[in-house]
Design a protein around this motif. Structure first.
Motif, PDB file in Angstrom:
ATOM      1  N   ILE A  23       0.739  -1.277   0.066  1.00 57.51           N
ATOM      2  CA  ILE A  23       0.053  -0.181   0.060  1.00 57.51           C
ATOM      3  C   ILE A  23       0.775   1.202   0.126  1.00 57.51           C
ATOM      4  O   ILE A  23       0.505   2.253   0.572  1.00 57.51           O
ATOM      5  N   ASN A  24       2.085   1.126  -0.606  1.00 53.19           N
ATOM      6  CA  ASN A  24       2.894   2.226  -0.782  1.00 53.19           C
ATOM      7  C   ASN A  24       3.505   2.849   0.629  1.00 53.19           C
ATOM      8  O   ASN A  24       3.624   4.144   0.781  1.00 53.19           O
ATOM      9  N   LYS A  25       3.428   1.996   1.517  1.00 55.38           N
ATOM     10  CA  LYS A  25       3.796   2.609   2.974  1.00 55.38           C
ATOM     11  C   LYS A  25       5.208   2.213   3.108  1.00 55.38           C
ATOM     12  O   LYS A  25       5.532   0.874   3.201  1.00 55.38           O
ATOM     13  N   GLN A  26       6.171   3.074   3.467  1.00 61.46           N
ATOM     14  CA  GLN A  26       7.445   2.550   4.145  1.00 61.46           C
ATOM     15  C   GLN A  26       7.767   3.167   5.305  1.00 61.46           C
ATOM     16  O   GLN A  26       8.072   4.587   5.180  1.00 61.46           O
ATOM     17  N   ASN A  27       8.199   2.743   6.433  1.00 66.58           N
ATOM     18  CA  ASN A  27       8.560   3.529   7.607  1.00 66.58           C
ATOM     19  C   ASN A  27      10.125   3.672   7.749  1.00 66.58           C
ATOM     20  O   ASN A  27      10.789   4.196   8.635  1.00 66.58           O
ATOM     21  N   PHE A  28      10.936   2.792   6.879  1.00 68.35           N
ATOM     22  CA  PHE A  28      12.270   2.839   7.194  1.00 68.35           C
ATOM     23  C   PHE A  28      12.689   3.738   5.858  1.00 68.35           C
ATOM     24  O   PHE A  28      12.384   3.825   4.801  1.00 68.35           O
ATOM     25  N   THR A  29      14.020   4.355   6.304  1.00 72.20           N
ATOM     26  CA  THR A  29      14.473   5.382   5.208  1.00 72.20           C
ATOM     27  C   THR A  29      15.452   4.597   4.463  1.00 72.20           C
ATOM     28  O   THR A  29      16.311   3.801   4.877  1.00 72.20           O
ATOM     29  N   GLN A  30      15.270   4.600   3.015  1.00 76.90           N
ATOM     30  CA  GLN A  30      16.024   4.071   2.171  1.00 76.90           C
ATOM     31  C   GLN A  30      17.227   4.814   1.545  1.00 76.90           C
ATOM     32  O   GLN A  30      16.946   6.132   1.027  1.00 76.90           O
ATOM     33  N   GLN A  31      18.470   4.443   1.813  1.00 79.98           N
ATOM     34  CA  GLN A  31      19.469   5.444   1.348  1.00 79.98           C
ATOM     35  C   GLN A  31      19.900   4.696  -0.084  1.00 79.98           C
ATOM     36  O   GLN A  31      20.216   3.611  -0.358  1.00 79.98           O
ATOM     37  N   ASN A  32      20.021   5.652  -1.177  1.00 84.98           N
ATOM     38  CA  ASN A  32      20.235   5.529  -2.512  1.00 84.98           C
ATOM     39  C   ASN A  32      21.615   5.399  -2.763  1.00 84.98           C
ATOM     40  O   ASN A  32      22.252   6.701  -2.565  1.00 84.98           O
ATOM     41  N   VAL A  33      22.444   4.335  -3.131  1.00 87.72           N
ATOM     42  CA  VAL A  33      23.853   4.559  -3.323  1.00 87.72           C
ATOM     43  C   VAL A  33      24.062   4.083  -4.847  1.00 87.72           C
ATOM     44  O   VAL A  33      25.312   4.436  -5.199  1.00 87.72           O
ATOM     45  N   SER A  34      23.219   3.688  -5.449  1.00 82.36           N
ATOM     46  CA  SER A  34      23.539   3.335  -6.914  1.00 82.36           C
ATOM     47  C   SER A  34      22.904   4.052  -7.818  1.00 82.36           C
ATOM     48  O   SER A  34      21.612   4.166  -7.594  1.00 82.36           O
ATOM     49  N   GLY A  35      23.264   4.425  -9.016  1.00 80.03           N
ATOM     50  CA  GLY A  35      22.789   5.204  -9.720  1.00 80.03           C
ATOM     51  C   GLY A  35      22.243   4.356 -10.999  1.00 80.03           C
ATOM     52  O   GLY A  35      21.053   3.744 -10.709  1.00 80.03           O
ATOM     53  N   THR A  56       5.480  -2.518  -3.100  1.00 78.71           N
ATOM     54  CA  THR A  56       5.350  -3.591  -2.488  1.00 78.71           C
ATOM     55  C   THR A  56       6.535  -3.495  -1.460  1.00 78.71           C
ATOM     56  O   THR A  56       7.697  -3.399  -2.224  1.00 78.71           O
ATOM     57  N   THR A  57       6.352  -3.540  -0.217  1.00 81.38           N
ATOM     58  CA  THR A  57       7.545  -3.184   0.772  1.00 81.38           C
ATOM     59  C   THR A  57       7.765  -4.489   1.461  1.00 81.38           C
ATOM     60  O   THR A  57       6.855  -5.163   2.170  1.00 81.38           O
ATOM     61  N   ARG A  58       8.882  -4.883   1.579  1.00 84.38           N
ATOM     62  CA  ARG A  58       9.410  -5.764   2.744  1.00 84.38           C
ATOM     63  C   ARG A  58      10.614  -5.395   3.399  1.00 84.38           C
ATOM     64  O   ARG A  58      11.750  -5.265   2.755  1.00 84.38           O
ATOM     65  N   THR A  59      10.640  -5.057   4.696  1.00 86.73           N
ATOM     66  CA  THR A  59      11.755  -4.475   5.271  1.00 86.73           C
ATOM     67  C   THR A  59      11.831  -5.187   6.755  1.00 86.73           C
ATOM     68  O   THR A  59      11.009  -5.768   7.382  1.00 86.73           O
ATOM     69  N   ALA A  60      13.059  -5.071   7.123  1.00 94.74           N
ATOM     70  CA  ALA A  60      13.334  -5.531   8.707  1.00 94.74           C
ATOM     71  C   ALA A  60      14.658  -4.785   9.024  1.00 94.74           C
ATOM     72  O   ALA A  60      15.382  -4.694   8.455  1.00 94.74           O
ATOM     73  N   GLY A  61      14.459  -4.862  10.517  1.00 95.83           N
ATOM     74  CA  GLY A  61      15.521  -4.000  11.378  1.00 95.83           C
ATOM     75  C   GLY A  61      16.042  -4.817  12.519  1.00 95.83           C
ATOM     76  O   GLY A  61      15.051  -5.320  13.236  1.00 95.83           O
ATOM     77  N   LEU A  62      17.116  -4.619  13.006  1.00 88.97           N
ATOM     78  CA  LEU A  62      17.768  -5.135  14.196  1.00 88.97           C
ATOM     79  C   LEU A  62      18.586  -4.024  14.906  1.00 88.97           C
ATOM     80  O   LEU A  62      19.448  -3.415  14.305  1.00 88.97           O
ATOM     81  N   ASN A  63      18.343  -3.553  15.947  1.00 87.13           N
ATOM     82  CA  ASN A  63      18.871  -2.580  16.873  1.00 87.13           C
ATOM     83  C   ASN A  63      19.334  -3.122  18.066  1.00 87.13           C
ATOM     84  O   ASN A  63      18.760  -4.129  18.890  1.00 87.13           O
ATOM     85  N   LEU A  83      12.032  -3.380  -2.048  1.00 86.22           N
ATOM     86  CA  LEU A  83      10.930  -2.627  -2.668  1.00 86.22           C
ATOM     87  C   LEU A  83      10.816  -3.146  -4.172  1.00 86.22           C
ATOM     88  O   LEU A  83      11.777  -3.188  -4.868  1.00 86.22           O
ATOM     89  N   SER A  84       9.484  -3.205  -4.441  1.00 83.92           N
ATOM     90  CA  SER A  84       9.159  -3.324  -5.891  1.00 83.92           C
ATOM     91  C   SER A  84       7.994  -2.614  -6.249  1.00 83.92           C
ATOM     92  O   SER A  84       6.972  -2.530  -5.418  1.00 83.92           O
ATOM     93  N   THR A  85       8.404  -1.763  -7.230  1.00 88.40           N
ATOM     94  CA  THR A  85       7.329  -0.605  -7.746  1.00 88.40           C
ATOM     95  C   THR A  85       6.965  -1.050  -9.297  1.00 88.40           C
ATOM     96  O   THR A  85       7.811  -0.834 -10.139  1.00 88.40           O
ATOM     97  N   VAL A 112       8.689  -1.477 -14.079  1.00 89.18           N
ATOM     98  CA  VAL A 112       8.659  -2.265 -12.983  1.00 89.18           C
ATOM     99  C   VAL A 112      10.259  -2.096 -12.415  1.00 89.18           C
ATOM    100  O   VAL A 112      11.208  -2.298 -13.235  1.00 89.18           O
ATOM    101  N   SER A 113      10.249  -1.573 -11.120  1.00 92.24           N
ATOM    102  CA  SER A 113      11.620  -1.394 -10.483  1.00 92.24           C
ATOM    103  C   SER A 113      11.505  -2.119  -9.223  1.00 92.24           C
ATOM    104  O   SER A 113      11.072  -2.233  -8.251  1.00 92.24           O
ATOM    105  N   LYS A 114      12.813  -2.741  -9.306  1.00 88.08           N
ATOM    106  CA  LYS A 114      12.930  -3.721  -7.909  1.00 88.08           C
ATOM    107  C   LYS A 114      14.431  -3.268  -7.301  1.00 88.08           C
ATOM    108  O   LYS A 114      15.287  -3.032  -7.915  1.00 88.08           O
ATOM    109  N   ASN A 115      14.294  -3.017  -6.071  1.00 90.94           N
ATOM    110  CA  ASN A 115      15.465  -2.439  -5.153  1.00 90.94           C
ATOM    111  C   ASN A 115      15.664  -2.974  -3.973  1.00 90.94           C
ATOM    112  O   ASN A 115      14.550  -3.403  -2.816  1.00 90.94           O
ATOM    113  N   ALA A 116      16.954  -3.716  -3.897  1.00 89.20           N
ATOM    114  CA  ALA A 116      17.167  -4.237  -2.427  1.00 89.20           C
ATOM    115  C   ALA A 116      18.242  -3.491  -1.836  1.00 89.20           C
ATOM    116  O   ALA A 116      19.336  -2.999  -2.333  1.00 89.20           O
TER     117      ALA A 116
END
Length: 335
Positions: A23-35, A56-63, A83-85, A112-116
């Motif tokens: 549903i186009n929702k992402q709570n984690f900030t994505q850092q773009n390093v590849s052009g 479509t968002t699939r995220t996981a984090g560990l603190n 992310l897959s848009t 279609v753009s996929k980003n890991a």
């Protein structure tokens, strides 16, 4: 869906968070390093990626945070983003030339753009005694993405739909890279004499990105004469950056409330980028014709040395700071 698990045990803290949705929702900030390059080559507009669409968002984090000993603290985090848009667009435009004439533009586009993305951050602080402190802050991000897009445009005139031009295009690519931003190693020492200190800071940054892709387009013109242009391109992109900057600082007390500070900083930066594009050779049946119009490269190098001398007077009612510095920089750029 969201998941959050937390564990606290004395000075130890551990948290796990995860999220999945479309549903186009992402709570984690994505850092773009590849052009990477997008589409192009058609007069109707390239089929490049877009920030709109269904994501479509699939995220996981560990603190993590812990006191390893009474003098050593460590904390850090790891985050993963996938992310897959997908985007589908259709448009129909009427351009009224005069009261008896109009042109019509019918366009469809999809992408279609996929980003890991993997992001690792860590902080280590060692206070062995009251006179010495060691801090280490490494961090690194890995990223890969695969943008794919296509589009089709048809322009007609009049109610009978007389063809003026039409275009189809398709682009695909793959990019991967890593980025180390703001990694720092710091050591501080405080001497027995009050206000006499020495410190060494080492800052480091580096990054690299590699990508390749294909651009394909057929542009057909029917007015005022018939003409067809075909674009078949393969591009190879690579870029990298490296910066290291050590700094040494020393303070010496001149009186009870007066301090003299000397600081020296060395900085070295080297950036490079190579973007090569090749056209398809029909005779050889491969992408071997170098296209200088869509290719470029550059290299940039900077070396600087900076010395600073400062005087600081501290008083209950006022503070006075006076300083002077000298910097020498050598720049080299090739394009």
């Amino acid at each position: 869906e969201n998941i959050s698990i937390n564990r606290f045990n004395g000075n130890d803290q551990l948290s796990l968070v995860a999220q999945a949705n479309d549903i186009n929702k992402q709570n984690f900030t994505q850092q773009n390093v590849s052009g990477g390059r997008g589409g192009g080559g058609n007069f109707g507009g390239g089929g490049g990626g877009s920030n709109s669409g269904i994501t479509t968002t699939r995220t996981a984090g560990l603190n993590y945070r812990s006191a390893w000993t009474k003098d050593i603290d460590a904390y850090g985090s790891y985050f993963y983003n996938n992310l897959s848009t997908a985007t589908d667009q259709t448009s129909f435009t009427q351009n009224i030339v005069n009261k008896d004439s109009s042109t019509y533009n019918n366009r469809t586009a999809s992408s279609v753009s996929k980003n890991a993305n993997h992001r690792i951050y860590f902080n280590f602080e060692d206070r062995t005694d009251t006179n010495n402190t060691l801090i280490f802050r490494p961090n690194i991000t890995f990223q890969a993405n695969t943008p794919n897009a296509s589009s089709s445009t048809v322009t007609t005139a009049g109610s009978k739909g007389v063809l003026i031009n039409q275009s189809t295009s398709k682009t695909s690519g793959s990019n991967s890279g890593f980025n180390i931003s703001g990694a720092n190693l710091q050591f501080r020492h405080r001497f027995a004499k009050k206000f006499r200190t020495a410190s060494l800071d080492l800052n480091f940054s580096a990054g690299e990105n590699n990508g390749d892709g294909f651009n394909y387009a057929i542009n057909s013109f029917y007015k005022p004469f018939v003409k067809t242009d075909t674009i078949k391109q393969h591009y190879l992109d690579t870029s990298g950056s490296f910066t290291i900057s050590p700094a040494f600082s020393y303070t010496e007390p001149l009186a009870q409330n007066q301090v003299l500070e000397f600081r020296y900083t060395y900085s070295y930066t080297n950036n490079h980028s190579v973007n090569n594009t090749y056209r398809f050779d029909n005779a050889a049946q491969k992408f071997s014709l170098f296209d200088s119009l869509f290719s470029n490269s550059y290299q940039y190098r900077s070396v600087s040395n900076t010395a600073h001398l400062g005087y600081r007077l501290q008083n209950a009612k006022y503070n006075l700071n006076i300083g002077t510095g000298l910097e020498y920089t050598d720049l080299t750029s090739n394009n």
